[in-house]
Design an enzyme around this catalytic site. Structure first.
Site, PDB file in Angstrom:
ATOM      1  N   LYS A 263      74.569   8.431  40.655  1.00  0.00           N
ATOM      2  CA  LYS A 263      74.204   7.015  40.501  1.00  0.00           C
ATOM      3  C   LYS A 263      73.345   6.897  39.254  1.00  0.00           C
ATOM      4  O   LYS A 263      72.298   7.527  39.148  1.00  0.00           O
ATOM      5  CB  LYS A 263      73.423   6.525  41.727  1.00  0.00           C
ATOM      6  N   LYS A 275      63.553  -7.620  43.275  1.00  0.00           N
ATOM      7  CA  LYS A 275      62.513  -6.804  43.903  1.00  0.00           C
ATOM      8  C   LYS A 275      61.148  -7.413  43.620  1.00  0.00           C
ATOM      9  O   LYS A 275      60.971  -8.094  42.615  1.00  0.00           O
ATOM     10  CB  LYS A 275      62.542  -5.387  43.302  1.00  0.00           C
ATOM     11  N   ASP A 286      66.004   4.999  38.625  1.00  0.00           N
ATOM     12  CA  ASP A 286      67.135   4.777  39.535  1.00  0.00           C
ATOM     13  C   ASP A 286      68.432   5.373  38.963  1.00  0.00           C
ATOM     14  O   ASP A 286      69.497   5.243  39.554  1.00  0.00           O
ATOM     15  CB  ASP A 286      67.286   3.275  39.797  1.00  0.00           C
ATOM     16  N   ARG A 349      75.445   1.687  45.960  1.00  0.00           N
ATOM     17  CA  ARG A 349      76.683   1.989  46.701  1.00  0.00           C
ATOM     18  C   ARG A 349      77.891   1.301  46.064  1.00  0.00           C
ATOM     19  O   ARG A 349      79.003   1.819  46.123  1.00  0.00           O
ATOM     20  CB  ARG A 349      76.500   1.584  48.174  1.00  0.00           C
TER      21      ARG A 349
END
Ligand code: BES
Ligand code: MN
Ligand code: ZN
Length: 497
Positions: A263, A275, A286, A349
């Site tokens: 990812k 966020k 991330d 995802r």
């Protein structure tokens, strides 16, 4: 760090670090060289050990400044623990402790005596690797140098019983250290410097190591129908990328590869499901999964691993914008399955769905492992001590857990099953991208599994282990590089012939 290996011969000046093992029952045990030093200093070593109650316990240190009878500036005793349980990971950690005790010196000599009870050359190589790993710093954006804070150690001479063999072993160890450093660099770089295209540019440096590197942009991914990945990136001014790296080191270059997928969300604002501001900067890492994939490719290439591995990274920036995807959007993935995007912050995802599918379609891999900073819920469950593993295959899962145990990058397996999969049913699409309020890491894994065909697959949720502010045994603080050593070991133990 300049590391050299040589035969044991007590130096006459500078700093010398002496490994001392823990004898059974009766405290510290001095090797031949240490005993000689003790004699030279008229017993200062043994007196100091007694006075400080130093028993050679692993990773304990005792420093003697300007010891009489020598011109050495310091003798540092470092506990090796019992020689029986001294293995590669223990040696690495001892190396890291040694680094911390001598980092303000320009050079040091380390004497590792283990009297043939163990593989001395292997231990020396890994001890050196531990010194290297702990020495990592990221200082390129400091314009003013804090001279006192800066480590000065430039070279370490490791003395051991079989330096020729240690040097040979160190080639593979150093390759992995190089890989970990690359991962740490990519993860630490700020998000205005590392974005999808610049990440690809960095990865292209691997061509010098013999890795084939290619990248697909938005046009190519649109053609392939990667609506899930592209939806995440559509609010960003930075173009999304799919990075493909191939290391074909096996004798049979056409043998099915192992696929490692990362990812790579170069910044995760959450998108329209924004966020909260506190700690949002964290989301520069991330892309930690993608960072591991690139570092791993470097490690494999530099140690010329006899294996075929393809590394794939889905690189996107998740931003809120007039063009960003909305909660409620329905996107079509490359697999043809449709997804209702109920929360734009569950973006990892979506990215992986298309990369996993592409990896299977194009490469027909023998197994797939993905790494992702996928859920906050995994941090709630495991904190920083373990990463979560989710798998459709007990054998693959056991091999990964064993490799993690062997390098001290631990994995804990979570259950999967239909009872969890039900949570991602959508009334208007094939699935939704969030589950209910519970078992968030598992429902995320169930989502990924819907994009896995009939192939052994494991998903590693590394959200808790990519970054560690306080530092770990082998990292000073910040990005850890967790995963590179684990996967390197997993591949070496199971796929190389
Ligand atoms: N990148 C985050 C997960 C994360 C959180 C990593 C904290 C590291 C530290 C991921 O994209 C995310 O936002 N996940 C959401 C999913 C939720 C909306 C279903 C989460 O975990 O809150
Ligand atoms: Mn998110
Ligand atoms: Zn994310």
């Amino acid at each position: 760090m300049n590391i050299t290996f040589s035969k044991i011969s007590i130096p006459t000046q500078g700093v010398v670090v002496v490994g001392v093992s823990e004898g059974s029952g009766s405290g510290a045990k001095l090797g031949a060289a240490a005993a000689k030093l003790d004699k030279q200093t008229r017993g200062v070593l043994s007196r100091a050990m007694k006075a400080a109650d130093f028993s050679g316990k692993r990773e304990k240190t005792l420093a003697l400044v300007v010891p009489e009878g020598t011109k050495l500036s310091r003798i540092v005793l470092v506990g090796l623990g019992s020689l029986k349980s001294l293995d590669a990971v223990a040696a690495e950690r001892i190396g890291a402790v040694i680094y911390d005790t001598v980092s303000k010196d320009p050079a040091a000599t380390v004497i590792l005596e283990s009297e043939g009870a163990v593989d001395n050359a292997l231990l020396a190589a890994h001890l050196a690797g531990g010194i290297g790993l702990k020495s990592y710093r990221f200082a390129k954006y400091h314009t003013k140098d804090d001279k006192d804070a800066r480590p000065k150690l430039k070279s370490v001479a490791v003395q051991c019983e079989n330096p020729t063999e240690a040097k040979k072993r160190y080639v593979a160890v150093e390759a992995v250290v190089d890989g970990v450093f690359l991962t740490r660099d990519l993860v630490t770089e700020p998000p205005n410097v590392i974005y999808p295209v610049s990440f690809v540019t960095r990865a292209k440096e691997l061509t010098k190591d013999g890795v084939k590197v290619e990248a697909l942009g938005v046009a190519a991914m649109t053609k392939l129908g990667m609506g899930a990945l592209l939806g995440v990136g559509q609010g960003s001014a930075r173009e999304s990328q799919l990075l493909v790296m191939r290391w074909d080191g096996a004798k049979d270059k056409s043998a099915a590869p192992l696929a490692i997928v990362g990812k790579g969300v170069t910044f995760d604002t959450g998108g329209i499901s924004l966020k909260p501001p506190a700690g949002m900067w964290d989301m520069k890492w991330d892309m930690g999964g993608a960072g591991v994939v690139v570092g791993l490719m470097r490690a494999l290439a530099r140690r010329k691993a006899p294996v075929n591995v393809v590394g794939l990274c889905g690189l996107v920036e998740n931003m809120p914008d007039g063009n960003a995807q909305r909660p409620g959007d329905v996107v079509t993935s490359m697999s043809g399955q449709t997804i209702e995007v109920l929360n734009t912050d569950a973006e990892g995802r979506l990215v992986l769905a298309d990369v996993l599918w592409y990896a299977q379609q194009r490469f027909k891999p023998k197994a797939i492992v993905d790494l992702a900073t996928l859920t906050g819920a995994i941090i709630a469950a495991l904190s920083e001590h373990y990463a979560g593993i989710f798998s459709n295959n007990d054998d693959l899962s056991a091999k990964l857990i064993a490799a993690g145990q062997a390098v001290s990058e631990r994995l804990w397996r979570f259950p999967m099953g239909d009872e969890y999969d039900r949570d991602i049913k959508s009334p208007i699409a094939d699935m939704k991208n969030i589950g209910g309020p519970r078992a968030g890491s598992i429902t995320a894994a169930q989502f990924l599994q819907r994009f896995i065909k009939d192939v052994p697959w494991a998903h590693l949720d590394i959200a808790g282990v990519v970054w560690n502010e306080k530092g770990t045994a082998l990292a000073a603080g910040g990005s850890t590089g967790y995963g590179v050593r684990l996967l390197n070991r997993f591949i070496a133990d199971n796929y190389e012939k």
